[in-house]
Design a protein around this motif. Structure first.
Motif, PDB file in Angstrom:
ATOM      1  N   UNK A 133     -36.189  10.689 -17.702  1.00 45.40           N
ATOM      2  CA  UNK A 133     -36.186   9.260 -17.396  1.00 45.40           C
ATOM      3  C   UNK A 133     -35.322   8.466 -18.368  1.00 45.40           C
ATOM      4  N   UNK A 134     -34.999   9.050 -19.508  1.00 43.20           N
ATOM      5  CA  UNK A 134     -34.143   8.383 -20.484  1.00 43.20           C
ATOM      6  C   UNK A 134     -32.663   8.658 -20.236  1.00 43.20           C
ATOM      7  N   UNK A 135     -32.357   9.376 -19.178  1.00 42.61           N
ATOM      8  CA  UNK A 135     -30.976   9.724 -18.877  1.00 42.61           C
ATOM      9  C   UNK A 135     -30.146   8.515 -18.480  1.00 42.61           C
ATOM     10  N   UNK A 136     -28.849   8.607 -18.694  1.00 45.81           N
ATOM     11  CA  UNK A 136     -27.920   7.547 -18.334  1.00 45.81           C
ATOM     12  C   UNK A 136     -27.512   7.669 -16.871  1.00 45.81           C
ATOM     13  N   UNK A 137     -27.037   6.585 -16.301  1.00 47.56           N
ATOM     14  CA  UNK A 137     -26.409   6.651 -14.984  1.00 47.56           C
ATOM     15  C   UNK A 137     -25.080   7.386 -15.129  1.00 47.56           C
ATOM     16  N   UNK A 138     -24.507   7.787 -14.029  1.00 49.72           N
ATOM     17  CA  UNK A 138     -23.236   8.504 -14.085  1.00 49.72           C
ATOM     18  C   UNK A 138     -22.151   7.650 -14.732  1.00 49.72           C
ATOM     19  N   UNK A 139     -22.087   6.380 -14.375  1.00 53.17           N
ATOM     20  CA  UNK A 139     -21.068   5.494 -14.932  1.00 53.17           C
ATOM     21  C   UNK A 139     -21.280   5.269 -16.426  1.00 53.17           C
ATOM     22  N   UNK A 140     -22.529   5.043 -16.826  1.00 56.67           N
ATOM     23  CA  UNK A 140     -22.842   4.875 -18.247  1.00 56.67           C
ATOM     24  C   UNK A 140     -22.489   6.127 -19.038  1.00 56.67           C
ATOM     25  N   UNK A 141     -22.825   7.276 -18.474  1.00 58.59           N
ATOM     26  CA  UNK A 141     -22.583   8.539 -19.172  1.00 58.59           C
ATOM     27  C   UNK A 141     -21.095   8.811 -19.336  1.00 58.59           C
ATOM     28  N   UNK A 142     -20.329   8.547 -18.305  1.00 60.72           N
ATOM     29  CA  UNK A 142     -18.887   8.765 -18.390  1.00 60.72           C
ATOM     30  C   UNK A 142     -18.288   7.928 -19.514  1.00 60.72           C
ATOM     31  N   UNK A 143     -18.706   6.686 -19.610  1.00 59.01           N
ATOM     32  CA  UNK A 143     -18.193   5.799 -20.656  1.00 59.01           C
ATOM     33  C   UNK A 143     -18.695   6.228 -22.040  1.00 59.01           C
ATOM     34  N   UNK A 144     -19.990   6.516 -22.136  1.00 58.88           N
ATOM     35  CA  UNK A 144     -20.585   6.814 -23.439  1.00 58.88           C
ATOM     36  C   UNK A 144     -20.054   8.110 -24.045  1.00 58.88           C
ATOM     37  N   UNK A 145     -19.955   9.161 -23.261  1.00 63.63           N
ATOM     38  CA  UNK A 145     -19.640  10.484 -23.805  1.00 63.63           C
ATOM     39  C   UNK A 145     -18.139  10.722 -24.007  1.00 63.63           C
ATOM     40  N   UNK A 146     -17.301   9.831 -23.482  1.00 72.63           N
ATOM     41  CA  UNK A 146     -15.855  10.026 -23.593  1.00 72.63           C
ATOM     42  C   UNK A 146     -15.386  10.120 -25.034  1.00 72.63           C
ATOM     43  N   UNK A 147     -15.941   9.309 -25.914  1.00 72.89           N
ATOM     44  CA  UNK A 147     -15.514   9.307 -27.317  1.00 72.89           C
ATOM     45  C   UNK A 147     -15.651  10.695 -27.939  1.00 72.89           C
ATOM     46  N   UNK A 148     -16.813  11.299 -27.801  1.00 67.40           N
ATOM     47  CA  UNK A 148     -17.039  12.612 -28.404  1.00 67.40           C
ATOM     48  C   UNK A 148     -16.203  13.689 -27.726  1.00 67.40           C
ATOM     49  N   UNK A 149     -16.124  13.620 -26.412  1.00 68.06           N
ATOM     50  CA  UNK A 149     -15.357  14.610 -25.654  1.00 68.06           C
ATOM     51  C   UNK A 149     -13.890  14.586 -26.064  1.00 68.06           C
ATOM     52  N   UNK A 150     -13.336  13.398 -26.249  1.00 69.82           N
ATOM     53  CA  UNK A 150     -11.935  13.290 -26.657  1.00 69.82           C
ATOM     54  C   UNK A 150     -11.713  13.849 -28.053  1.00 69.82           C
ATOM     55  N   UNK A 151     -12.676  13.630 -28.960  1.00 69.22           N
ATOM     56  CA  UNK A 151     -12.540  14.189 -30.306  1.00 69.22           C
ATOM     57  C   UNK A 151     -12.535  15.712 -30.266  1.00 69.22           C
ATOM     58  N   UNK A 174     -20.955  13.023 -17.390  1.00 73.48           N
ATOM     59  CA  UNK A 174     -20.330  13.879 -18.402  1.00 73.48           C
ATOM     60  C   UNK A 174     -19.213  14.707 -17.760  1.00 73.48           C
ATOM     61  N   UNK A 175     -19.480  15.253 -16.587  1.00 70.52           N
ATOM     62  CA  UNK A 175     -18.464  16.050 -15.893  1.00 70.52           C
ATOM     63  C   UNK A 175     -17.219  15.210 -15.598  1.00 70.52           C
ATOM     64  N   UNK A 176     -17.419  13.965 -15.199  1.00 71.72           N
ATOM     65  CA  UNK A 176     -16.286  13.081 -14.919  1.00 71.72           C
ATOM     66  C   UNK A 176     -15.480  12.800 -16.184  1.00 71.72           C
ATOM     67  N   UNK A 177     -16.174  12.680 -17.311  1.00 71.86           N
ATOM     68  CA  UNK A 177     -15.467  12.462 -18.577  1.00 71.86           C
ATOM     69  C   UNK A 177     -14.745  13.723 -19.035  1.00 71.86           C
ATOM     70  N   UNK A 178     -15.301  14.884 -18.733  1.00 69.41           N
ATOM     71  CA  UNK A 178     -14.689  16.140 -19.153  1.00 69.41           C
ATOM     72  C   UNK A 178     -13.513  16.534 -18.268  1.00 69.41           C
ATOM     73  N   UNK A 179     -13.589  16.237 -16.996  1.00 66.77           N
ATOM     74  CA  UNK A 179     -12.555  16.740 -16.089  1.00 66.77           C
ATOM     75  C   UNK A 179     -11.176  16.154 -16.391  1.00 66.77           C
ATOM     76  N   UNK A 180     -11.136  14.922 -16.900  1.00 68.62           N
ATOM     77  CA  UNK A 180      -9.847  14.274 -17.141  1.00 68.62           C
ATOM     78  C   UNK A 180      -9.114  14.873 -18.341  1.00 68.62           C
ATOM     79  N   UNK A 181      -9.813  15.659 -19.160  1.00 63.79           N
ATOM     80  CA  UNK A 181      -9.174  16.245 -20.349  1.00 63.79           C
ATOM     81  C   UNK A 181      -8.260  17.408 -19.989  1.00 63.79           C
ATOM     82  N   UNK A 182      -8.501  18.041 -18.861  1.00 65.23           N
ATOM     83  CA  UNK A 182      -7.749  19.237 -18.503  1.00 65.23           C
ATOM     84  C   UNK A 182      -8.283  20.496 -19.139  1.00 65.23           C
ATOM     85  N   UNK A 183      -9.283  20.351 -20.017  1.00 64.12           N
ATOM     86  CA  UNK A 183      -9.898  21.501 -20.680  1.00 64.12           C
ATOM     87  C   UNK A 183     -11.010  22.053 -19.788  1.00 64.12           C
ATOM     88  N   UNK A 184     -11.132  23.375 -19.643  1.00 62.58           N
ATOM     89  CA  UNK A 184     -12.218  23.928 -18.834  1.00 62.58           C
ATOM     90  C   UNK A 184     -13.569  23.538 -19.419  1.00 62.58           C
TER      91      UNK A 184
END
Length: 309
Positions: A133-151, A174-184
């Motif tokens: 129940x504490x999970x983020x929405x898809x849009x919130x998660x994509x925005x929030x996790x991008x910083x760490x994923x990019x690092x 998270x998947x949406x934030x990861x897919x744009x990196x090109x990394x598997x």
């Protein structure tokens, strides 16, 4: 990208891929290091003594895999090093980049090649991994996790992995934030003993949602932080095993709430654990096998000694 092709080929060509067993729990129960209140083991890379202790755990897993000429996946100690936690701490805001460097230096120090030891950039959900129940929405998660994923991507990881995800909408973001990196990348859910994601979604629905909601879907899906009996594979739709590629299992069949409250290490019989895991390989085609809470090199040793040639 070459890394994407290499990881894809690894999954296609290797019938059995080892993955690390517990890191954080071994450190916590060792009594030799103090874990950070919010970032857990990530800051240990800056403490020479603690760094050496953590390195020894990773190296034990790497050496075991090398002894049997098996590829192994190891992950950065960054499960809790998300943007908010890092900026609210007194730890360097380059901790994710530095953690990748730590893992690369550790691998290279032993002369292991990129093909045999793959380094994954690991993230977790923003909040409690056992409270969907504490999970983020898809849009919130994509925005929030991008910083760490990019690092992590900038550090040069071989793949990205999000672990212990209890909420499918946050996993989608998270998947949406990861897919744009090109990394598997790999998405790994935490499930209850009925074989469902903790938010109540079936694994089939979770996989379908993310596969259809991304233009570059995950390399595959995993389950972690759950005993292998929780999957109930005989009751799962057969199609999910086309996309479910691995399992990082708890040593104990206790529920998550009971494990969290336990003062002592909880672990069921290694042989029973191992046979359940090997069944997932032999009958259902899963390929990546590692350990989560309560596991050690003993669990991985059982797997490689009893897997099919």
């Amino acid at each position: 990208m070459a890394s994407a092709q290499n990881m894809k080929q690894l999954l296609e060509n290797k019938p059995f891929i080892l993955m690390e067993a517990a890191i954080v729990e071994q450190l916590r129960r060792s009594g030799e290091v103090r874990l950070h209140d919010t970032l857990v083991n990530a800051p240990l890379i800056y403490d020479p003594a603690a760094r050496e202790i953590m390195s020894a755990i990773y190296l034990e897993y790497m050496r075991l895999a090398q002894s049997k000429r098996l590829p192994i996946l190891v992950c950065t100690p960054t499960w809790r090093a998300n943007r908010d936690r890092v900026y609210e701490s007194d730890v360097s805001n380059t901790v994710n980049l530095d953690a990748v460097s730590f893992m690369r230096e550790l691998r290279d120090s032993q002369g292991y090649c990129d093909a045999s030891v793959k380094i994954g950039g690991m993230i977790g959900c923003k909040n409690d991994c056992y409270q969907p129940d504490e999970g983020l929405s898809a849009l919130e998660a994509q925005h929030f996790h991008t910083w760490q994923i990019q690092q992590l991507t900038s550090g040069g990881v071989n793949f990205l992995i999000a672990e212990t995800l209890p909420n499918v909408q946050e996993a989608l973001g998270i998947a949406k934030a990861m897919e744009v990196t090109g990394v598997p990348y790999i998405i790994s859910f935490v499930i209850s003993r009925d074989g469902r994601v903790l938010d109540g979604s079936s694994l089939e629905a979770a996989i379908d949602l993310i596969d259809s909601g991304t233009s570059r879907p995950p390399l595959g899906y995993m389950v972690n932080c759950a005993h292998p009996s929780f999957l109930c594979p005989e009751h799962q739709p057969g199609d999910i095993f086309n996309r479910l590629v691995g399992y990082q299992a708890n040593a104990s069949s206790l529920d998550h709430c009971d494990l969290e409250k336990a003062d002592e290490l909880q672990a069921d019989d290694v042989i029973e654990w191992g046979q359940l895991m090997l069944t997932l390989n032999n009958l259902y085609g899963l390929k990546i096998f590692g350990g989560c809470c309560g596991t050690s090199v003993e669990h991985l040793q059982y797997l490689i000694e009893n897997m099919k040639s």
